[in-house]
Design an enzyme around this catalytic site. Structure first.
Site, PDB file in Angstrom:
ATOM      1  CG  ASN A   1      -1.716   1.243   1.615  1.00 40.03           C
ATOM      2  OD1 ASN A   1      -1.745   1.958   0.528  1.00 40.03           O
ATOM      3  ND2 ASN A   1      -2.668   1.392   2.511  1.00 40.03           N
TER       4      ASN A   1
ATOM      5  CE  LYS B   1      -0.173   3.276   4.683  1.00 40.39           C
ATOM      6  NZ  LYS B   1      -0.096   2.941   6.192  1.00 40.39           N
TER       7      LYS B   1
ATOM      8  CG  HIS C   1      -5.782   1.886   5.188  1.00 44.81           C
ATOM      9  ND1 HIS C   1      -5.645   2.564   6.120  1.00 44.81           N
ATOM     10  CD2 HIS C   1      -4.849   0.908   4.970  1.00 44.81           C
ATOM     11  CE1 HIS C   1      -4.097   2.628   6.489  1.00 44.81           C
ATOM     12  NE2 HIS C   1      -3.422   1.259   6.005  1.00 44.81           N
TER      13      HIS C   1
ATOM     14  CD  GLU D   1      -3.027   5.299   6.749  1.00 39.78           C
ATOM     15  OE1 GLU D   1      -3.034   5.268   5.536  1.00 39.78           O
ATOM     16  OE2 GLU D   1      -2.053   4.801   7.655  1.00 39.78           O
TER      17      GLU D   1
ATOM     18  CD  GLU E   1      -3.414  -2.566   7.100  1.00 43.64           C
ATOM     19  OE1 GLU E   1      -2.164  -2.791   7.048  1.00 43.64           O
ATOM     20  OE2 GLU E   1      -4.018  -1.649   6.733  1.00 43.64           O
TER      21      GLU E   1
ATOM     22  N   GLY F   1       2.787   2.601  10.803  1.00 40.22           N
ATOM     23  CA  GLY F   1       3.487   3.580  10.648  1.00 40.22           C
ATOM     24  C   GLY F   1       4.038   4.056  11.924  1.00 40.22           C
TER      25      GLY F   1
ATOM     26  CB  SER G   1       5.493  -1.603  12.004  1.00 37.48           C
ATOM     27  OG  SER G   1       4.978  -0.320  12.218  1.00 37.48           O
TER      28      SER G   1
HETATM   29  O1  LIG Z   1      -1.223   0.625   6.726  1.00 36.58           O
HETATM   30  C1  LIG Z   1      -0.512  -0.285   6.334  1.00 36.58           C
HETATM   31  C2  LIG Z   1      -0.539  -1.057   5.274  1.00 36.58           C
HETATM   32  O2  LIG Z   1      -1.850  -0.811   4.651  1.00 36.58           O
HETATM   33  C3  LIG Z   1       0.741  -0.450   7.164  1.00 36.58           C
HETATM   34  O3  LIG Z   1       1.568   0.602   7.116  1.00 36.58           O
HETATM   35  P1  LIG Z   1       3.245   0.559   7.769  1.00 36.58           P
HETATM   36  O4  LIG Z   1       3.804  -0.909   6.964  1.00 36.58           O
HETATM   37  O5  LIG Z   1       3.828   1.634   7.081  1.00 36.58           O
HETATM   38  O6  LIG Z   1       3.146   0.378   9.089  1.00 36.58           O
END
Ligand SMILES: O=C(CO)COP(=O)(O)O
Length: 304
Positions: free
Chosen positions: A60, A62, A144, A146, A214, A220, A260
């Site tokens: 992803n 983002k 997701h 976010e 997740e 992150g 992560s």
């Molecule tokens: O949100 C994520 C994948 O959709 C995970 O993000 P990170 O791997 O940067 O923690």
């Protein structure tokens, strides 16, 4: 952080029931078990999956990248050697999907990070499922954290998006996961099951769905869930599917972990029975690291 023991004991006893049932089920064909070198229960699941049960790794990206940085990432991915036993998908920002589709190897499928809830039309700023299919996009990430916690999408809205995307032949990565305060309050399972219910209320055929667990506190932050923490929730979600959808869906749907994940921690996570792959954020922006994570499928071949 809440210890696993603080999670609802009724769920744990149901998990024990599932494990007992799996142990007494008919053995998997021996060649399948030997070929994979994995535990009997996972081998049984893979047989039930009938070929669709590959390890799955999504990247992803983002809201990251430029035409130039994405060109470099694409050439690193094109040069990478990927194991056969893994499905690999990348999710660029909408505006770069066309660039990725036209230059990335067909070995890697392409996903959007979101889609509109229904048919396109007068919805300023939105992108429809029909448009994604039109440019050759095969997948979409929905729910997701976010989108849930920054943009404010709720369970019902996300569930309806999943139904519409699937109706248009987009495959769906359906994301769930708890906030830190929810975990600390011992609500991890409640939150994940509620999010699962909204998906289940809208999905009739799970063939084209991958579930991504997740935990929001791990996204992150560099604070990855331990393999045991992730496995516990994956097993609980599988158990929830068995009770609330069907034993068949529970044994065939892939449940991947995100939060992560990196080249250093992926192998230990991949060994866990119910971790069928990863959804990777930051580390998916580095081609060689992402390839290492894709190839952590080899950890699955070591007897669990
Ligand atoms: O949100 C994520 C994948 O959709 C995970 O993000 P990170 O791997 O940067 O923690």
């Amino acid at each position: 952080m809440a210890a696993p023991s603080s999670l609802a004991s009724s769920h744990l006893s149901r998990l024990a029931d599932v494990r007992r049932a799996a142990a007494s089920a008919a053995p998997a064909p021996q060649n399948q078990q030997l070929r994979l070198g994995c535990s009997r229960r996972r081998a049984q699941r893979l047989v039930a999956m009938a070929g669709s049960g590959k390890f799955f790794v999504g990247g992803n990206w983002k809201c990251n990248g430029t035409k130039e940085s994405i060109s470099k990432l694409i050439s690193d991915l094109n040069a990478a050697t990927l194991e056969n036993d893994v499905d690999v998908v990348v999710a660029p920002p909408f505006i770069y999907i066309d660039q990725v589709k036209s230059s990335l190897t067909d070995r890697i499928e392409v996903s959007a990070q979101n889609t509109w809830i229904g048919k396109g039309g007068a919805f300023t700023g939105e992108i429809s499922a029909e448009q994604l299919v039109d440019i050759g996009c095969q997948w979409v990430i929905l729910g997701h954290s976010e989108r849930r916690h920054v943009i404010g999408e709720d369970d019902q809205f996300i569930g309806k998006k999943a139904a519409y995307a699937l109706s248009q032949n987009l495959k769906v990565m359906a994301c769930i996961g708890e906030l830190l305060e929810e975990r600390e309050a011992g609500k991890t399972f409640d939150v994940c099951f509620k999010q699962m219910k909204a998906f289940a209320d809208n999905i009739t055929d799970w063939t084209n769905v991958v579930i991504a667990y997740e935990p929001v506190w791990a996204i992150g932050t560099g604070k990855v869930a331990s393999p045991e923490q992730a496995q516990e929730v994956h097993a609980a979600v599988r158990d929830w599917l068995k009770t609330n959808v069907s034993a068949d869906v529970a044994s065939t749907v892939r449940i991947i972990y995100g939060g992560s994940v990196n080249a250093a921690n992926c192998a230990e996570l991949a060994k866990k029975e119910d971790i069928d792959g990863f959804l990777v954020g930051g580390a998916s922006l580095k081609g060689p690291d992402f390839a290492t994570i894709c190839n952590s499928v080899t950890s699955k071949k070591v007897t669990a």
